[in-house]
Each structure stands twice: as structure tokens, then as C-alpha cells.
Design an enzyme around this catalytic site. Structure first.
Site, PDB file in Angstrom:
ATOM      1  N   SER A  18     -24.400  -0.723  -5.180  1.00 43.76           N
ATOM      2  CA  SER A  18     -23.729   0.196  -6.101  1.00 43.76           C
ATOM      3  C   SER A  18     -24.478   0.295  -7.421  1.00 43.76           C
ATOM      4  CB  SER A  18     -22.283  -0.251  -6.341  1.00 43.76           C
ATOM      5  OG  SER A  18     -22.232  -1.600  -6.751  1.00 43.76           O
TER       6      SER A  18
ATOM      7  N   ASP B 140       0.949  15.390 -15.712  1.00 42.76           N
ATOM      8  CA  ASP B 140       0.903  16.746 -16.236  1.00 42.76           C
ATOM      9  C   ASP B 140       0.434  17.692 -15.115  1.00 42.76           C
ATOM     10  OD1 ASP B 140      -0.106  18.735 -18.611  1.00 42.76           O
ATOM     11  OD2 ASP B 140      -1.670  18.448 -17.121  1.00 42.76           O
TER      12      ASP B 140
ATOM     13  N   LYS C  17     -20.406  -5.926  -3.104  1.00 42.54           N
ATOM     14  CA  LYS C  17     -20.155  -4.712  -3.872  1.00 42.54           C
ATOM     15  C   LYS C  17     -21.099  -3.565  -3.501  1.00 42.54           C
ATOM     16  CE  LYS C  17     -17.955  -6.911  -7.839  1.00 42.54           C
ATOM     17  NZ  LYS C  17     -17.950  -7.127  -9.295  1.00 42.54           N
TER      18      LYS C  17
END
Length: 708
Positions: free
Chosen positions: A278, A414, A92
Site C-alpha cells: 500500500s 446531508d 497491509k
């Protein structure tokens, strides 16, 4: 972060007091030459008094990845293929800085993967079977992932019977693929030049390792084709006459000169990147180190030490010699987002069976925002026979990210989010269309969209409240970054006040997606247990058009920014929800921009703006397929679909406006292939761009980097 006391520079310094602790970056190296260069860099940085660096030695890149994940090192530079590995479980890691290539006038954060051959060799890209091949290394982008992804149709690979390496070993007559298991695949190490245990090694101990090594394999006549990057030939052959002895293989089965790489390449590949943890990854410190290093030792900065240079006989130590510098990667960008959907798709094609690849291309993965949309999407998926499947995320921005990564294909947005998605490279595919009084005779799918009216709604009883007296009142918004609920009203307010202090205009608000600790979230309620307050999905009671109107109806706020239809859909018995079933349309008023108020029946002459309809967006490479599948799905489950309402309806929700607006008559085709700017219109795009000058979003920052 660990602090340490720097070692004394020499015995002569023993009489000095210990220096103050400084923060340290542990850089991982994969060869003796890299380690020597790292030590020289370490010494130079000590002299500057800048962030300190220590050098960690490992045998190859994957060991460096493990060391960083285990907090035994902090940073290493990786090729895209290894960036992908570093981002996976259990490591990660994420990219924190990208190498920049090209020129100062035209910098780029990508390079080109190319297939180089000697001029006069008589074969094309589709005639490589039985040839001898030279590769930079197993799992690397230009040398393995890209060419194998392209050659896969020719490999006769039965995934269930053997790994990809086995098929490649049979395809080429002999190869040099550093980092491969030479006991399992001797044919893929046959051309490698290293001696003894160093043959096929995953470092410069193998002379044919890396870009320059793979090209040397071709130069020496060991191989017929070298899979490298576009600058490799130029770096190794500075004389044009020498370069002219080589050509590139093109995807259209032609050849081109080596300087025609922009027109003749296998793929565009993301730059090599520095990766870190991370969590607790020292990102700021690493960037401070790199910034100082490129300032002092970058291109043409220093004769004593060159950050982007290697000793004679060596290439690309620590960083690529062709790099010009570094660009910091925004925190929103993880390894998958950095590599992009096309690169990741190539990787997936090499890891999945032919049936899995076909299934992935055939289906459409829809992204649902929040648990209620996920529930409806799963019902749709079941009824569609898995022609549509579902991914889910907690926010619309996160859904856009899933589409960018290729983990989802589409979602309905939207106008405000269409702007964000467009900035990230997505394109509009189909638009929601409502019933029309102007073009009622036209087929809905072919009818032009008319937009909708963004309005400000208040209670009739709140008589003194007008557009001009909204300061310090309480406001209800659909969500931050949405059109009627945020972009239009806040854009107008910013233009009037000249202030970007959104949270100071109203005394309190519910604007889902804002900082939960700010005034903009003070009125939000969360779910039935009071959890997930102010989240921009249906867990927040006052989210969306219906939620913002409910916020007003329940006297939580003084004004609701919604679309005109919202009032009609939730009054006079149109809604059966407990909070709405007794609401009377006559009890509400619209605020006009001239300071007057009008009944909700007069929205045509009393609205804030005409807003573009919601639309489905996708990646450009999937747009045509998404369009085809959705048109078929609405024929089954649309307003007049043959399986609606008996089995499932796309434009109907248990709550309100899930996946699509409930008042959608159909998804309509768009004229041509409009960009997001053409779809939204210049006026709306300009208005949002001005509003974004006040505050951008992490996703927009990430996309500005990714699309540069």
C-alpha cells in the site's frame, strides 16, 4: 523504486552496450509450473520492450505476501480469502487489479462459490455431516471460507475449546483440505493424493489442490462434495453430457443443474486480485505491465503465450484460466472495501465466538465524524447500555467507507452525502423531521418530510452585493459535497458560468474538504491552535451550517451558503456562543436568484432551492435492524423522550448539530423502502450528477468500481 540493468539475452549480445535501466516488477510464484510460466512471460515481455518482470519463487501464497511486504517481491494474484490476510497487519497489502470474468458482453468482477456433487448421490446441503469433502485449500474463499461460514450452525463448534479446523474434522468423515496442518488434523488430509511430504501441500504438488484439484477429488470418487467456483465444472468437462453427471447443492436444500449457478450458489465472491504494497507498491508500473500483457497475450491474442491459460494437466497458473482480463482497482479501495461487508461478515463469523457474533448482530455501530461527534456518541453509547456503540472517522466519506466495510452500521447524512452513499449501495432508513406548520396534528414519526430551504446569506451593510455580483467575492461553505453549502450554490454557478473551475469564481473561500492549498481553503481557520485547517469536521471552526454562518458573522467572508434555520438559530439570543450572542437577525439579508435581496424572514420567496432533509443511511442488510433500534433510542432520548433532558438528548449538542441537527423534532419513517434516488428526488439527483461531471471524488470512483 529500484532500477536495474536487464540481463543480456544471450552470449551473442555481449558486444552490445548495456541497455538503459528499466523499471522492474518482481512477480511471486508458488509452484514450479507457475515459475516456468512466469519465466515464459518474462521472456515475452523482454521482446516487447515493455515493463520488465522477474520471477520470485515461494512455497505458498502466505510466503508471497510476506515477500511483498518485505520488498523482496512486488506482486502476486490472490483469492479473496488471501486478499483479506494480505490486507491485515503486519502486511497491509492492497488489491491493485481485479480479474474480469463472464463474457465480453457482460463482464463481471466476481464469481460464484458452489457445492458440486455427483448426480444420483442422495443428500442435500443440510445433510453433509458424515460425508467426504474436497476443498480448494485452507483459507480460500470458495473452498473454505464460504462453505464453512454456511455450515457453521451444523458444526457443533465450541470456539473456546478448539479451532474451527477441529470441528470440521469431526463434521466430515474424511476430507482433502490442502494447506492444512496434516499432523494436527490428519482427517482433513485423509483424501489428499500427494505423496510423502507433498500430501496436503499448498500448491500443485498436491494433485487435489485448487479448483480443478478439488473437482478431481470428486471426479475420482474420493469425496462426495467439492467446494469450488461455478466455472470449474465447465473448464474440466467441456462436453455437456459429462457435465450433466453433476449437480449443485442449493441453499434451500434442493439441487440444480451445474449451469444454474446464478440461482443456486453458496455466495457471490469478489474476483481474484493482484495485490501490492500500500506504500511504495509500484501500482502504476504493475498496471502498465498487466495492461501491456493482456493487450498482447490476453484471450485469443497469441498462440505462442497465453496469459490466461495453462499447459495440459495444469490449471490457473498465475491467473485464473477463466479470466478475460484485468480491471484497475481505484486507490481508495483497500482489501476490506474490495471484499465487501457480506464477505467480511462471513469471515468474522468463523473467527468469533457465538456470543460475539450475537452481540455484533444485536448492537448498532454509529459512525461519528470528528472528535466532538465522537464525544457525543460515546455519551449516547453509555446511556444506551451499549445497544449503540461508536466508530469514528475524520471525514464523512471515511465514515461511509466504514459502513461499507461493516465496521459501522449507520450515520446521519446531508443530502449531498446521501447521494454519495447511495451510489455506494447504502439506503436511507429514517429522515430528520422538523416542526411543521402544515401537518402539526400528525405524529412526527409518521409525518412526511418537507425539506429545508438552502439560502445565500450576506450582511445587510454590504448593500451592493447581490446574487449577480458574487464573482470575486469571498464565500463561506458548510463543506464540499454538502447540499446547502456546496451542491446547490455551486451547481447554480456552474450552470450560469459554464465553467467547472470552482476555485476561480470566488476570490477566496472556506469550503472544508477542498484542497488545503487552494483558494477554496484560504479563509478556513482550523482549530483553536490553527491546526486541521479546512478539514471537513468540527475541528475546523468554520465547518458546517453554524461554522459557515460564523465565517460570515466574523466578516471573514462576504456570503454564507447555509440553510434558512441557521440564521434563526444563531441570532437574537438563540445562541449563547460568544461570537453569536450579540448578533441581530435584522443585520442579515438573503440573496434571491432574481438579483434582489430580502430580509431573512422571507426565505419562502427568496431561496436557492428546497433541499431534502438529512437522513440516516445503512447497508440494506442492516437497515431494518438500524430502524428498529433508532426508533427505540429516540423514545428514550428524543425531543420528548423519557430520559431527555435528564440523562441524554439525541437532538441537542454542546456545540451545534452533532450527529443530528439540533432542530430535529424526530426521526421519521419513510414510506416503503425508498432508494436514495427516490428519497432525494429526480431533480436533486440530476443536479448533483451534473455537478459531479466537473469533479468526482475518490470515494465515488471507488464505488463505481465496487458496484459495477
Amino acid at each position: 523504486m529500484k532500477l536495474f540493468v536487464p540481463a543480456l539475452l544471450s552470449l551473442g549480445a555481449l558486444g552490445l552496450c548495456l541497455a538503459a535501466p528499466r523499471k522492474n516488477v518482481r512477480w511471486c510464484t508458488i509452484s514450479q509450473p507457475e515459475w516456468f510460466k512466469c519465466r515464459r512471460w518474462q521472456w515475452r515481455m523482454k521482446k516487447l520492450g515493455a515493463p520488465s518482470i522477474t520471477c520470485v519463487r515461494r512455497a505458498f501464497a502466505l510466503e508471497c505476501i510476506r515477500a511483498i511486504a518485505e520488498k523482496k517481491a512486488d506482486a502476486v494474484t490472490l483469492d479473496g480469502g488471501m486478499v483479506f490476510e494480505a490486507g491485515r497487519d503486519p502486511y497491509k497489502l492492497r488489491p491493485v487489479a481485479a480479474e474480469i470474468y463472464g463474457t465480453k458482453e457482460s463482464p463481471q468482477t466476481h464469481y460464484y462459490a458452489v457445492a458440486v456433487v455427483k448426480k444420483g448421490s442422495n443428500f442435500q446441503l443440510d445433510q453433509l455431516q458424515g460425508r467426504k469433502s474436497c476443498h480448494t485449500g485452507l483459507g480460500r474463499s470458495a473452498g473454505w471460507i464460504i462453505p464453512m461460514g454456511i455450515l457453521r450452525p451444523y458444526l457443533s463448534w465450541t470456539e473456546s475449546l478448539e479451532p474451527l479446523q477441529g470441528a470440521v474434522a469431526k463434521f466430515f468423515s474424511a476430507s482433502c483440505v490442502p494447506c492444512i496442518d496434516r499432523q494436527a488434523y490428519p482427517n482433513l488430509c485423509q483424501l489428499c493424493k500427494g505423496e510423502g511430504e507433498n500430501q496436503c501441500a499448498c500448491s500443485s504438488r498436491e494433485p487435489y489442490f485448487g479448483y480443478s484439484g478439488a473437482f478431481k477429488c470428486l471426479q475420482d470418487g474420493a469425496g462426495d462434495v467439492a467446494f469450488v467456483k461455478e466455472t470449474t465444472v465447465f473448464e474440466n468437462l467441456p462436453e455437456k453430457a459429462d457435465r450433466d453427471q453433476y449437480e449443485l447443492l442449493c441453499l434451500n436444500n434442493s439441487r440444480a443443474p451445474v449451469d444454474a449457478f446464478k440461482e443456486c450458489h453458496l455466495a457471490q465472491v469478489p474476483s481474484h486480485a493482484v495485490v501490492a504494497r500500500s506504500v511504495d507498491g509500484k501500482e502504476d508500473l504493475i498496471w502498465k505491465l498487466l495492461s501491456k500483457a493482456q493487450e498482447k497475450f490476453g484471450k485469443n491474442k497469441s498462440r505462442s503465450f497465453q496469459l490466461f491459460g495453462s499447459p495440459p494437466g495444469q490449471r490457473d497458473l498465475l491467473f485464473k484460466d477463466s479470466a478475460l482480463g484485468f480491471l484497475r482497482i481505484p486507490s481508495k479501495v483497500d482489501s476490506a472495501l474490495y471484499l465487501g461487508s457480506r464477505y467480511l461478515t462471513t469471515l468474522k463469523n468463523l473467527r468469533e465466538t457465538a456470543e460475539e457474533v450475537k452481540a455484533r448482530y444485536t448492537r448498532v455501530v454509529w459512525c461519528a465524524v470528528g472528535p466532538e461527534e465522537q464525544k457525543k456518541c460515546q455519551q449516547w453509547s453509555q446511556q444506551s447500555g451499549q445497544n449503540v456503540t461508536c466508530a469514528t472517522a475524520s471525514t464523512t466519506d471515511d465514515c461511509i467507507v466504514l459502513v461499507l466495510k461493516g465496521e459501522a452500521d449507520a450515520l446521519n447524512l446531508d443530502g449531498g452525502y446521501i447521494y454519495t452513499a447511495g451510489k455506494c449501495g447504502l439506503v436511507p432508513v429514517l429522515a430528520e423531521n422538523r416542526k411543521s406548520s402544515k401537518h402539526s396534528s400528525l405524529d412526527c414519526v409518521l409525518r412526511p418530510t418537507e425539506g429545508y430551504l438552502a439560502v445565500a446569506v450576506v450582511k445587510k451593510a454590504n448593500e451592493g452585493l447581490t446574487w449577480n455580483s458574487l464573482k470575486d467575492k469571498k464565500s463561506c461553505h458548510t463543506a464540499v459535497d454538502r447540499t446547502a453549502g456546496w451542491n446547490i450554490p455551486m451547481g447554480l454557478i456552474v450552470n450560469q458560468t459554464g465553467s467547472c473551475a470552482f476555485d476561480e469564481f470566488f476570490s477566496q473561500s472556506c469550503a472544508p474538504g477542498a484542497d488545503p492549498k487552494s483558494r477554496l481553503c484560504a479563509l478556513c481557520a482550523g482549530d483553536d491552535q490553527g491546526l486541521d485547517k479546512c478539514v471537513p469536521n468540527s475541528k475546523e471552526k468554520y465547518y458546517g451550517y453554524t461554522g459557515a454562518f460564523r465565517c460570515l458573522a466574523e466578516d471573514v467572508g462576504d456570503v454564507a451558503f447555509v440553510k434558512n434555520d441557521t440564521v434563526w438559530e444563531n441570532t437574537n439570543g438563540e445562541s449563547t456562543a460568544d461570537w453569536a450572542k450579540n448578533l441581530n437577525r435584522e443585520d442579515f439579508r438573503l440573496l434571491c436568484l432574481d438579483g434582489t435581496r430580502k430580509p431573512v424572514t422571507e426565505a419562502q420567496s427568496c431561496h436557492l432551492a428546497v433541499a431534502p432533509n438529512h437522513a440516516v443511511v445503512s447497508r440494506s442488510d442492516r437497515a431494518a435492524h438500524v430502524k428498529q433500534v433508532l426508533l427505540h433510542q429516540q423514545a428514550l432520548f428524543g425531543k420528548n423522550g423519557k430520559n431527555c433532558p435528564d440523562k441524554f438528548c439525541l437532538f441537542k449538542s454542546e456545540t451545534k448539530n452533532l450527529l443530528f441537527n439540533d432542530n430535529t423534532e424526530c426521526l421519521a419513517k419513510l414510506g416503503g423502502r425508498p432508494t436514495y434516488e427516490e428519497y432525494l428526488g429526480t431533480e436533486y439527483v440530476t443536479a448533483i450528477a451534473n455537478l459531479k461531471k466537473c469533479s468526482t471524488s475518490p470515494l465515488l470512483e471507488a464505488c463505481a468500481f465496487l458496484t459495477r
